[in-house]
Design an enzyme around this catalytic site. Sequence first.
Site, mmCIF file in Angstrom:
data_model
loop_
_atom_site.group_PDB
_atom_site.id
_atom_site.type_symbol
_atom_site.label_atom_id
_atom_site.label_comp_id
_atom_site.label_asym_id
_atom_site.label_seq_id
_atom_site.Cartn_x
_atom_site.Cartn_y
_atom_site.Cartn_z
ATOM 1 N N CYS A 42 0.844 -1.198 0.000
ATOM 2 C CA CYS A 42 0.000 0.000 0.000
ATOM 3 C C CYS A 42 0.882 1.252 0.000
ATOM 4 O O CYS A 42 1.994 1.242 0.525
ATOM 5 C CB CYS A 42 -0.911 -0.006 1.229
ATOM 6 S SG CYS A 42 -2.113 1.358 1.229
ATOM 7 N N ASP A 44 0.374 3.718 1.740
ATOM 8 C CA ASP A 44 0.299 4.281 3.094
ATOM 9 C C ASP A 44 1.689 4.625 3.649
ATOM 10 O O ASP A 44 2.600 3.798 3.620
ATOM 11 C CB ASP A 44 -0.386 3.236 4.000
ATOM 12 C CG ASP A 44 -0.818 3.824 5.326
ATOM 13 O OD1 ASP A 44 0.055 4.349 6.051
ATOM 14 O OD2 ASP A 44 -2.020 3.745 5.654
ATOM 15 N N ARG A 46 2.753 4.773 6.463
ATOM 16 C CA ARG A 46 3.176 3.999 7.646
ATOM 17 C C ARG A 46 3.687 2.603 7.291
ATOM 18 O O ARG A 46 4.003 1.821 8.185
ATOM 19 C CB ARG A 46 1.978 3.886 8.615
ATOM 20 C CG ARG A 46 1.448 5.218 9.092
ATOM 21 C CD ARG A 46 0.069 5.078 9.713
ATOM 22 N NE ARG A 46 -0.933 4.625 8.728
ATOM 23 C CZ ARG A 46 -2.209 4.382 9.013
ATOM 24 N NH1 ARG A 46 -2.647 4.534 10.246
ATOM 25 N NH2 ARG A 46 -3.047 3.986 8.072
ATOM 26 N N HIS A 98 -2.128 -4.324 4.890
ATOM 27 C CA HIS A 98 -1.895 -3.855 6.267
ATOM 28 C C HIS A 98 -3.228 -3.555 6.932
ATOM 29 O O HIS A 98 -4.202 -3.178 6.263
ATOM 30 C CB HIS A 98 -0.970 -2.626 6.293
ATOM 31 C CG HIS A 98 -1.595 -1.385 5.740
ATOM 32 N ND1 HIS A 98 -2.131 -0.398 6.533
ATOM 33 C CD2 HIS A 98 -1.788 -0.965 4.461
ATOM 34 C CE1 HIS A 98 -2.609 0.574 5.763
ATOM 35 N NE2 HIS A 98 -2.412 0.245 4.500
ATOM 36 N N CYS A 101 -6.065 -0.037 6.909
ATOM 37 C CA CYS A 101 -5.855 0.483 5.554
ATOM 38 C C CYS A 101 -7.020 1.408 5.186
ATOM 39 O O CYS A 101 -8.188 0.981 5.195
ATOM 40 C CB CYS A 101 -5.766 -0.673 4.561
ATOM 41 S SG CYS A 101 -5.441 -0.116 2.865
HETATM 42 CO CO CO Z 1 -3.491 0.986 2.942
#
Ligand code: CO
Length: 201
Positions: A42, A44, A46, A98, A101
């Site tokens: 992803c 993302d 993080r 993850h 998400c």
């Molecule tokens: Co995500």
Amino acid sequence: MSDLKQIFKNNIDWVNSIRAENKDFFKSLVEQQQPDYLWIGCSDSRVPANQLMGLMPGDVFVHRNVANMVVHADFNTLAVIHYAVEYLKVKHIIVCGHYHCGGVRCALTDEKFGIVDSWLQHIKDVKRLHKDELSTLEGQAKEDRLCELNAMEQVYNVSKSPPVLEAWEKGQELHIHSWIYSIGDGKIKKLQEAVSGPIEE
Ligand code: CO
């Protein structure tokens, strides 16, 4: 100091720390890359692929998008898989979802978010495919399970992609893994056994 100036300073500190361990590290990367892994994760912020696997530059070829999707008509992802498999000869493709998400969370609602809705429709398809199991769950447990199911479904999609089928046809070693990353404790978990050949239907 602006944040961007700080980033350039961080960069020099990072270069120096790596060169202190191995002064020719960057020179050794110039000629070629030979990663064993393709990471599909992803976007993302993080979920940084190299850092959470403890891998250095040169160790992993990375593709990231919203909710770690492998969409058959997405030439960006297909080109990455093709290059990684055909030319870099990676041995492992890791699809890592993850928990928490945002993409998966949005797909669980009927809210409209704009252009990203077309992309999220693919996760809604995963939700529809597993509606019986998901209907037994509520709230965070439901969202967590959809994050897991989504990663596993994307492994299925990778396994059906032309570059991967061609590689297996030629007898090339290639394993496709579904993992999930927990933002809350930083740990990776394996979701199912790796797929190492064409899936029989
Ligand atoms: Co995500």
